[in-house]
Design a protein around this motif. Structure first.
Motif, mmCIF file in Angstrom:
data_model
loop_
_atom_site.group_PDB
_atom_site.id
_atom_site.type_symbol
_atom_site.label_atom_id
_atom_site.label_comp_id
_atom_site.label_asym_id
_atom_site.label_seq_id
_atom_site.Cartn_x
_atom_site.Cartn_y
_atom_site.Cartn_z
ATOM 1 N N ARG A 172 1.996 1.687 -3.508
ATOM 2 C CA ARG A 172 0.872 2.214 -4.280
ATOM 3 C C ARG A 172 0.694 3.706 -4.009
ATOM 4 O O ARG A 172 0.392 4.497 -4.919
ATOM 5 C CB ARG A 172 -0.397 1.436 -3.931
ATOM 6 N N ASP A 227 3.230 5.509 -6.028
ATOM 7 C CA ASP A 227 2.795 5.561 -7.429
ATOM 8 C C ASP A 227 1.789 6.690 -7.640
ATOM 9 O O ASP A 227 1.857 7.436 -8.626
ATOM 10 C CB ASP A 227 2.165 4.230 -7.846
ATOM 11 N N SER A 242 -3.177 -1.830 -12.243
ATOM 12 C CA SER A 242 -2.707 -0.480 -12.537
ATOM 13 C C SER A 242 -1.751 -0.545 -13.712
ATOM 14 O O SER A 242 -1.230 -1.601 -14.057
ATOM 15 C CB SER A 242 -2.008 0.145 -11.322
ATOM 16 N N HIS A 288 -7.591 3.136 -6.590
ATOM 17 C CA HIS A 288 -7.269 3.363 -8.006
ATOM 18 C C HIS A 288 -8.536 3.441 -8.847
ATOM 19 O O HIS A 288 -8.644 2.842 -9.916
ATOM 20 C CB HIS A 288 -6.345 2.268 -8.534
ATOM 21 N N HIS A 300 0.822 -1.210 0.000
ATOM 22 C CA HIS A 300 0.000 0.000 0.000
ATOM 23 C C HIS A 300 0.857 1.262 0.000
ATOM 24 O O HIS A 300 0.470 2.279 -0.586
ATOM 25 C CB HIS A 300 -0.940 -0.014 1.202
ATOM 26 N N GLN A 302 -6.400 5.332 -12.525
ATOM 27 C CA GLN A 302 -5.549 6.272 -11.798
ATOM 28 C C GLN A 302 -5.759 7.701 -12.291
ATOM 29 O O GLN A 302 -5.785 8.645 -11.495
ATOM 30 C CB GLN A 302 -4.087 5.872 -11.951
ATOM 31 N N LEU A 316 3.336 -4.740 -8.270
ATOM 32 C CA LEU A 316 3.544 -4.434 -6.862
ATOM 33 C C LEU A 316 3.539 -5.718 -6.052
ATOM 34 O O LEU A 316 2.880 -6.692 -6.413
ATOM 35 C CB LEU A 316 2.429 -3.512 -6.355
#
Length: 468
Positions: free
Chosen positions: A113, A116, A397, A175, A110, A225, A403
């Motif tokens: 993420r 990102d 994603s 997302h 997480h 995203q 990930l």
């Protein structure tokens, strides 16, 4: 989730951006230098440092485009309960606060993420080429100042005690884009379609309190995203400004060529939603000008629907008829459509409606916990982070490398539940939907799955999520 975000150059370790969550002590320059130094030490020895743990914090690093390094520093424990206990409120259902209710939901997956999301937030407002070919560090630092407010939305600005009441968005976590279901959505969609076409575009949406009411078909074709980032950017635009023109770089669709995001405030936020309101948004090219759209089209296409817009601004995330069909023990839910990249949430503290003996016994104990909308919001976030990446897979994603899925079994689960002293949770995965539900502690454990399934069926009836 994170307390500190640091952005530095990969080549020289020069700090470009440092953001700290309100209420936390900023990182000193020696600490930032040490975080960069240990990462560089590993790279020089062909070791890729991803994360590490200290006594009370978790730290993650990630390099983007071989140009910049993002670092996130997060506490090991979820400290939301401490903030909740300090919040003073005259409303809400009081329940016992217990340390056993708090569990760490901070994981590498997480936090990566989160990095990102922040990297693509920087791309959204500065462009990918500015971040990959750094020619003037001082100028880049200045350009990144425009990203501060957007980056800060990822640092838990909704914690009780924050100066500005947040909008409780889940899009950055999932997302996807936050949506609402309104009874007049079809009528508003007709107004929006005509307005967007008049502005010589095919990309547009109508947003109420930071969440999308309806959008054009082309808008929904953006990546999850991009939808989430645009939704956040729209939500932080000041409602005191009638219209605004923002240059944006779509991180996946157009990272180097800017588009213009035109935002028009149709109804200003009031009361608890003073940071929200109703906005019409158009994504377009160099033409037409902001002034031309404001003067020629806003009143023409939205004036006849003023009463509908005001009603939309005052109503909740879901229609009253749908709300009345939900289980009485339900405190809130988060529903995600993975295919359409949309998420719908509903939070219902049900103030003063429960007089069960079970609750009365808890009220008689000394340490009490207020259950209000912020408490439910953070519990849903905590439960989501606990389940996704372990029992459920992380959402798809557009990334160069996958990930890590923390402790994810080769066989993903279809349901997950937790029973705490202050609440109960149940998560259900019925592709393409994932639903995370929060219940009162007196809800029968054996009935949680049936209650969650009935909630999912009620919300998804007649394709409500796809009709926006």
């Amino acid at each position: 989730m994170a307390e500190h975000i640091v952005c530095i150059t990969a080549a020289g370790g020069i700090p470009l951006l440092t953001r700290t969550k309100p209420g936390c002590q900023p990182l000193s320059f020696p600490v930032v230098g040490s975080l960069n130094g240990v990462h560089m030490f590993g790279l020089n020895r062909d070791v890729k440092l991803i994360s590490t743990l200290s006594a009370d914090h978790r730290i993650v690093w990630k390099i983007y485009e071989d140009s910049i390094v993002l670092i996130a520093v997060a506490p090991n424990e979820d400290k939301f309960l401490g903030h909740c206990a300090q919040k003073s409120s005259n409303s809400g259902v009081e329940l016992e606060s217990n340390a056993r209710n708090s569990s760490s939901t901070v994981t590498d997956a997480h936090l990566l993420r989160l990095l990102d999301n922040i990297f693509h937030a920087l791309v959204l407002l500065t462009g990918l080429s500015e971040l990959t070919t750094i020619q003037n560090v001082d100028r880049l630092k200045k350009d990144l100042r425009a990203c501060h407010q957007l980056v800060d939305t990822f640092l838990d600005p909704d914690l009780p005690g924050a100066q500005e009441k947040g909008l409780k968005l889940f899009g950055g976590l999932t997302h996807s884009v936050d949506i609402v279901i309104k009874e007049d959505a079809k009528l508003l969609h007709e107004h929006l379609q005509a307005f967007v076409e008049a502005a010589d575009s095919t990309y547009g949406c109508l947003v109420v309190n930071g969440k999308v009411v309806c959008a054009t078909n082309k808008w929904w074709m953006l990546t999850g995203q991009e939808l989430a980032l645009l939704g956040r950017l729209i939500s932080i635009a000041p409602t005191s400004v009638t219209s605004s023109d923002v240059a944006v770089y779509l991180p996946h669709s157009s990272p180097n060529i800017p588009h213009r995001l035109l935002i028009f405030t149709l109804v200003t936020g009031v009361g608890n939603n003073s940071s929200g309101g109703v906005r019409a948004c158009v994504l377009c090219g160099p033409q037409p000008s902001l002034a031309h759209v404001q003067n020629a089209y806003v009143e023409r296409f939205w004036g006849p629907g003023t009463n509908t817009l005001q009603k939309c601004a005052r109503s909740e995330n879901i229609p009253t008829q749908l709300k009345s069909s939900l289980p009485s023990a339900l405190l809130g839910f988060l529903l995600i459509d993975a295919d359409a990249h949309r998420c719908l949430s509903h939070i219902s503290p049900q103030i003063g409606t429960d007089t069960s003996d079970h609750l009365k016994r808890r009220k008689q104990k000394g340490d009490r916990q207020k259950i209000d909308s912020s408490w439910i919001y953070f519990r849903l976030c905590e439960f989501y982070k606990h389940v996704v990446g372990t029992s459920f897979p992380l959402p798809d994603s557009v990334e160069d490398s996958p990930l890590p899925q923390d402790d994810l079994s080769p066989h993903a689960g279809l349901a997950h539940y937790r029973c705490m002293t202050s609440h109960k949770c149940f998560a259900l995965w019925r592709p393409p939907y994932q639903i995370f539900a929060l219940y009162k502690p007196e809800a029968p454990t054996f009935a949680l799955q049936n209650l969650t399934e009935s909630t999912l069926d009620a919300v998804c009836k007649d394709g409500a999520l796809l009709a926006l």
